[in-house]
Motif scaffolding. Structure first.
Motif, short mmCIF file in Angstrom:
data_model
loop_
_atom_site.label_atom_id
_atom_site.label_comp_id
_atom_site.label_asym_id
_atom_site.label_seq_id
_atom_site.Cartn_x
_atom_site.Cartn_y
_atom_site.Cartn_z
N PRO A 159 0.90 -1.16 0.03
CA PRO A 159 -0.04 -0.05 0.08
C PRO A 159 1.03 1.30 0.21
O PRO A 159 0.50 2.15 -0.77
CB PRO A 159 -0.98 -0.30 1.32
N ILE A 160 1.72 1.55 0.74
CA ILE A 160 2.65 2.54 0.87
C ILE A 160 3.59 2.61 -0.53
O ILE A 160 3.61 3.69 -0.87
CB ILE A 160 3.85 2.57 1.94
N GLY A 161 4.05 1.74 -1.07
CA GLY A 161 4.54 1.67 -2.34
C GLY A 161 3.64 2.22 -3.46
O GLY A 161 4.15 3.11 -4.38
N GLU A 162 2.45 1.55 -3.54
CA GLU A 162 1.41 2.19 -4.29
C GLU A 162 1.11 3.52 -4.43
O GLU A 162 1.23 4.42 -5.31
CB GLU A 162 0.06 1.43 -4.28
N ARG A 163 1.17 4.09 -2.87
CA ARG A 163 0.70 5.45 -2.78
C ARG A 163 1.99 6.40 -3.31
O ARG A 163 1.71 7.47 -3.72
CB ARG A 163 0.70 5.67 -1.23
N LEU A 164 3.12 5.86 -3.08
CA LEU A 164 4.34 6.64 -3.60
C LEU A 164 4.64 6.86 -4.97
O LEU A 164 4.67 7.83 -5.61
CB LEU A 164 5.64 6.09 -2.86
N LEU A 165 4.35 5.65 -5.53
CA LEU A 165 4.40 5.33 -6.99
C LEU A 165 3.13 6.42 -7.65
O LEU A 165 3.60 7.22 -8.72
CB LEU A 165 4.31 4.08 -7.56
N GLN A 166 1.97 6.28 -7.02
CA GLN A 166 0.74 7.17 -7.70
C GLN A 166 1.13 8.56 -7.45
O GLN A 166 0.72 9.42 -8.36
CB GLN A 166 -0.44 6.82 -7.00
N ALA A 167 1.78 9.02 -6.65
CA ALA A 167 2.11 10.53 -6.16
C ALA A 167 3.02 10.88 -7.25
O ALA A 167 2.90 11.96 -7.97
CB ALA A 167 2.50 10.73 -4.76
#
Length: 119
Positions: A13-21
């Protein structure tokens, strides 16, 4: 384990949030091929950086420090895809530490209880 089992997709989830940002920010940048594997990336505030896809580096240095493609790298990957270069899935440029598979394997081990601190 409940959170891990509810997750889907290739990244945590954190990796996905960082990538989306970073994906969101990358839309404001344009990349121009600068020879072999290098791209010059220009931003809305007249900032510019050099992305070397062969070395997977950016002069911004965030990609090297976080192991997550920065906005400049993502703009470059988008430019490569637009020019029919094989780039693969974006998450493949993310270090394995952000992958859900890695997260699951790290928490797959159990520790047996002991009788006390002297043990």
């Amino acid at each position: 384990m409940k959170v891990i089992n509810e997750c889907t997709g290739p990244l945590t989830p954190i990796g996905e949030r960082l990538l989306q940002a970073n994906i969101s920010s990358a839309s404001q940048y344009t990349a121009s091929w600068n020879g072999v594997s290098k791209y010059q990336v220009k931003g809305p505030w007249h900032d510019q950086h050099v992305v070397d896809m062969g070395q997977m580096t950016c002069s911004y240095r965030k990609w090297e420090l976080t192991s997550m493609p920065c906005k400049h790298a993502i703009a470059t990957i988008n430019e490569m895809a637009d020019n029919s270069k094989k780039v693969g899935e974006l998450y493949t440029y993310v270090h394995k530490v952000y992958w859900l598979e890695t997260w699951k394997s790290m928490y797959s081990f159990t520790f047996n209880p002991i009788k006390g601190s002297s043990m």
